[in-house]
Enzyme design. Structure first.
Site, PDB file in Angstrom:
ATOM      1  N   PRO A   2     -46.805 -16.596  47.637  1.00  0.00           N
ATOM      2  CG  PRO A   2     -45.518 -14.981  46.578  1.00  0.00           C
ATOM      3  CD  PRO A   2     -46.286 -15.246  47.837  1.00  0.00           C
ATOM      4  CD  GLU A   3     -48.161 -22.521  48.572  1.00  0.00           C
ATOM      5  OE1 GLU A   3     -47.994 -23.718  48.310  1.00  0.00           O
ATOM      6  OE2 GLU A   3     -49.199 -22.076  49.097  1.00  0.00           O
ATOM      7  NE  ARG A 112     -50.364  -9.074  55.039  1.00  0.00           N
ATOM      8  CZ  ARG A 112     -50.819 -10.182  55.614  1.00  0.00           C
ATOM      9  NH1 ARG A 112     -51.351 -11.130  54.849  1.00  0.00           N
ATOM     10  NH2 ARG A 112     -50.753 -10.344  56.904  1.00  0.00           N
ATOM     11  NE  ARG A 151     -40.290 -35.103  62.509  1.00  0.00           N
ATOM     12  CZ  ARG A 151     -39.329 -34.576  63.240  1.00  0.00           C
ATOM     13  NH1 ARG A 151     -38.186 -35.229  63.407  1.00  0.00           N
ATOM     14  NH2 ARG A 151     -39.510 -33.431  63.835  1.00  0.00           N
TER      15      ARG A 151
END
Ligand SMILES: [Zn+2]
Length: 272
Positions: A2-3, A112, A151
């Site tokens: 899930p995001e 899980r 970055r």
């Protein structure tokens, strides 16, 4: 996993059923799902509390309670919160049930066992380190540029870093980078201003599409009513192993970026 769109859907769909409801009983079928405080304290502090608020920050769900405590839930890899009649027979993978005073319960299903619940006085200990919310008005292309400046990590890894931007995971990162026509291995600092603007637009576009389709059910994600989301049917590259690019017909590629399976079109997203 899930995001942001999946967690936002869970929040939206639980909201009308849980606000103003009192927690009347707690069944911890697998008590390892409680990470803080102790199981005994969790139970005694949560029992009898009324849920006054439910919000999302990144991939966290935050339930406000009358006591001022906050119940923080993270679904991690395989969690779902199902809203069911309290009398529903227990079944496999249900790790905890919060019973409410309207004959229903929130059933935490988690095959899980990476999901977690915490009861805290102050959410900041958990969410303060998160980056900006990508769908909030203050998340501008300038903010994204700032988060990526200097970055040297691959852009895909930067998008997955929750302290940089909150809520994006493996699926929507692949979708956003494809929509922006940017290769996942491009270094954060190498993106031009125009590419960052494109990526900013793409992030918001794929996240909104995910929310509008009630999330993606590529594995074990379910909406609170037990049905699946449909966002994955609109995915262009994510999880489309062995398929061709919907734009140019080139076979899609699956590569590893920092050990995460990553889908892209080698033609639409030229290699750095
Ligand atoms: Zn293509």
């Amino acid at each position: 996993m899930p995001e942001l769109p999946e967690v936002e859907t869970v929040k939206n769909e639980l909201l009308p059923h849980v606000i103003g409801r009192c927690v009347t009983d707690i069944d911890l079928i697998w008590d390892g799902i409680v990470r803080f405080p102790s199981v005994e304290e969790f139970r005694s502090r949560l029992l009898g509390q009324t849920i006054t608020e439910l919000t999302r920050r990144g991939k966290y769900l935050i339930f406000g309670l009358t006591s001022g405590d906050l119940l923080i839930i993270h679904l991690k890899i395989s969690g779902s919160l199902l809203l069911r009649p309290a009398s529903t027979q227990n079944e496999r993978f249900i790790r905890a049930i919060l019973f409410l005073d309207n004959e229903t319960g929130i059933f935490f299903r988690d095959p899980r066992k990476f999901g977690m619940m915490r009861l805290v006085e102050d959410a900041n200990s958990i969410v303060a380190k998160l980056g900006p919310e990508p769908l909030e008005p203050d998340f501008t292309p300038e903010v994204l540029a700032q988060r990526l400046a200097n970055r040297t990590a691959p852009i895909k890894a930067l998008l997955l870093d929750q302290t940089r931007i909150a809520g994006i995971g493996n699926m929507y990162a692949d979708e956003a980078l494809f929509a922006a026509r940017i290769h996942s291995l491009r270094l954060g600092k190498s993106l031009s201003l125009e590419e960052i603007e494109r990526l900013h637009r793409a992030i918001q576009q794929v996240l909104w599409a995910g929310i509008n389709n009630k999330g993606a059910s590529v594995d074990s994600y379910f909406r609170p009513n037990g049905t699946q989301g449909t966002a994955h049917f609109e995915f262009q590259v994510a999880h489309r192993r062995g398929q061709t690019c919907p734009v140019c017909g080139t076979p899609l590629q699956r590569i590893l970026v920092r050990n995460r399976g990553t889908y892209l079109c080698p033609n639409c997203q030229p290699e750095p």
